[in-house]
Design a protein around this motif. Structure first.
Motif, mmCIF file in Angstrom:
data_model
loop_
_atom_site.group_PDB
_atom_site.id
_atom_site.type_symbol
_atom_site.label_atom_id
_atom_site.label_comp_id
_atom_site.label_asym_id
_atom_site.label_seq_id
_atom_site.Cartn_x
_atom_site.Cartn_y
_atom_site.Cartn_z
ATOM 1 N N VAL A 121 0.827 -1.214 0.000
ATOM 2 C CA VAL A 121 0.000 0.000 0.000
ATOM 3 C C VAL A 121 0.859 1.261 0.000
ATOM 4 N N GLU A 122 1.896 1.298 0.839
ATOM 5 C CA GLU A 122 2.706 2.509 0.997
ATOM 6 C C GLU A 122 3.878 2.487 0.021
ATOM 7 N N THR A 123 4.152 3.615 -0.601
ATOM 8 C CA THR A 123 5.178 3.695 -1.631
ATOM 9 C C THR A 123 6.270 4.698 -1.246
ATOM 10 N N PRO B 231 6.134 10.230 -1.061
ATOM 11 C CA PRO B 231 5.404 10.593 0.164
ATOM 12 C C PRO B 231 3.991 11.108 -0.090
ATOM 13 N N THR B 232 3.713 11.645 -1.279
ATOM 14 C CA THR B 232 2.382 12.189 -1.547
ATOM 15 C C THR B 232 1.343 11.105 -1.778
ATOM 16 N N THR B 233 1.762 9.845 -1.902
ATOM 17 C CA THR B 233 0.818 8.752 -2.128
ATOM 18 C C THR B 233 0.481 7.992 -0.858
ATOM 19 N N TYR C 94 4.485 10.026 7.334
ATOM 20 C CA TYR C 94 5.928 10.159 7.125
ATOM 21 C C TYR C 94 6.617 8.804 7.299
ATOM 22 N N THR C 95 6.325 8.115 8.397
ATOM 23 C CA THR C 95 6.916 6.808 8.643
ATOM 24 C C THR C 95 6.148 5.729 7.883
ATOM 25 N N LEU C 96 6.768 4.557 7.791
ATOM 26 C CA LEU C 96 6.153 3.419 7.121
ATOM 27 C C LEU C 96 5.753 2.354 8.135
ATOM 28 N N GLY D 147 7.455 17.662 5.705
ATOM 29 C CA GLY D 147 6.857 18.599 4.759
ATOM 30 C C GLY D 147 7.235 18.211 3.359
ATOM 31 N N VAL D 148 6.307 18.390 2.413
ATOM 32 C CA VAL D 148 6.529 18.054 1.014
ATOM 33 C C VAL D 148 6.190 19.261 0.174
#
Length: 417
Positions: free
Chosen positions: A164-166, A169-171, A175-177, A413-414
């Motif tokens: 699920v997590e890529t 970071p915007t997807t 911040y952490t996985l 922050g992104v």
């Protein structure tokens, strides 16, 4: 003959060799004498950039300075630049029933690169915390074969499709996985992936590669290829539910560790996730993962739940809960130097912090503040996060082996342009 090379070559050239002459003419838009066709293709090329940085504070101040079980925010109480990346791409449109060709080239510099190298390409270039990788470099082709939806192919340096997590970071909401995203799914490949759009509901995925974060020859940790197979179910429950199942099989352990038997000892990765859009504001996702490795006789299994609630158009509340079992203590590891992770992939002995067999529980809460700034700013996000990790079976893996639990909080922050 080197088995991986032959297997990969078959997949990489199959799409081109089997094209009829008229198909080749349509795909090779860049070779047309019609300048308007060339101009149309070039008009679809985009260049975007993005920068991300953050901090994950740990009040316990572990002696080794590491937040155990955390890759992207591993250094406690330190601000770091996670990513500075640029992507040049020409996307294909799978909805168009025509031959198409595109590409993706992405370069990434920052602390995240330490965990996304490919052996023999970028892993020895820089030994500092901030490193450089080719995050993606692949040719994308759409082939109008078999069904009206056709077949999509990507070949080259690929980000692994499982989970699920890529890396972007915007997807993802945090911040952490999750542990699942760090230890039970692969990260990067050299190979080819195919997606066959059977109909509007069903997609079939399959592919072959050299292995997780390996390449060829001496830059491989064993001599065999690995591959994917799975399916997507799209638009179920009135368009609200999507299900993705992906499995992977192949040897992933290093000959330097297991000897010649590394080529025949399989690792089986399995991941299924379902995302349901309850209404315009609320969405929920569940992910189940199971991994078994014959070579080191190890298993992991986990369940991760996500919830996102849009409070306002620019503010979203996020929740993530996870239970993760590392049955032998060989998967959940914190690496204590900037090159240790890739050294472990290669089979070297590296400085690392291990834990005994542990069942981990993790809860993360946060918000995403994402206003539309305009003026050429593609995306802007601030994501404060509170996280609590705990051993559910009494072990003490956290804060340099002192505690059964770990509390961290921070923000990233992104900025995308």
């Amino acid at each position: 003959m080197y088995k991986k090379t032959g297997c990969l070559a078959l997949f990489l050239v199959a799409g081109c060799l089997l094209l009829p002459p008229e198909g080749l003419a349509q795909v090779a838009v860049f070779g047309k004498s019609d300048k308007s066709g060339m101009g149309e293709w070039l008009s679809g090329v985009t260049l975007v950039g993005q920068i991300e940085g953050g901090i994950m504070a740990n009040p316990a101040r572990p002696d080794n300075g590491i937040n155990f079980g955390n890759f992207l925010a591993d250094h406690a109480n330190q601000v770091q630049l996670n990513q500075l990346e640029f992507t040049l791409a020409r996307a294909i449109d799978p909805s168009k029933n025509a031959y198409q060709i595109g590409f993706t080239l992405e370069g990434l510099y920052g602390s995240d690169a330490r965990y996304y190298h490919l052996l023999g390409i970028s892993d020895r270039a820089i030994s500092d915390r901030y490193q450089l990788i080719p995050a993606q470099a692949h040719i994308d082709v759409h082939l109008p074969w078999l069904t009206s939806g056709g077949l999509d192919m990507q070949a080259g340096i690929l980000q692994a499709p499982m989970g699920v997590e890529t890396l972007d970071p915007t997807t993802r909401p945090f911040y952490t996985l999750a542990y699942t995203s760090e230890y039970s799914v692969p990260f990067q490949h050299v190979g080819a992936m195919f997606k066959w759009h059977v109909n509007t509901t069903v997609d079939v995925t399959f592919g072959v590669d050299t292995g997780n974060q390996t390449t060829f020859g001496n830059s491989d940790n064993n001599h065999e290829a690995a591959g994917y197979f799975g399916f997507n179910l799209n638009g179920l429950a009135g368009g609200k539910l999507n299900i993705i199942e992906l499995s992977r099989v192949g040897p992933e352990n290093a000959i330097a560790v297991l000897g010649a038997r590394a080529d025949s000892q399989m690792r089986y990765w399995n991941d299924i996730n379902a995302a349901y859009q309850v209404n315009d504001k609320l969405s929920v996702t569940g992910e189940f993962n199971y991994l078994h490795d014959d070579g080191i006789r190890a298993d992991t299994y986990s369940f991760v739940s996500f919830l996102s609630y849009k409070v306002t158009p620019s503010l979203t509340f996020n929740y993530r809960g996870e239970i993760y079992r590392d049955n032998t203590g060989q998967f959940v590891v914190s690496f204590l130097s900037n090159t240790a992770y890739m050294g472990a992939i290669a089979g070297a002995t590296v400085p690392a912090e291990f834990a005994p067999p542990t069942t981990y529980g993790a809860l993360s809460l946060g918000v995403t503040y994402k206003p539309d700034l305009g003026h050429g700013v593609r995306v802007f996000e601030l994501r404060p996060e509170i996280r609590f990790d705990r051993s559910l079976n009494g072990t003490t893996p956290f804060n340099d082996g002192r505690n059964t639990g770990m509390f961290t909080f921070g923000m990233d922050g992104v900025l995308g342009f």
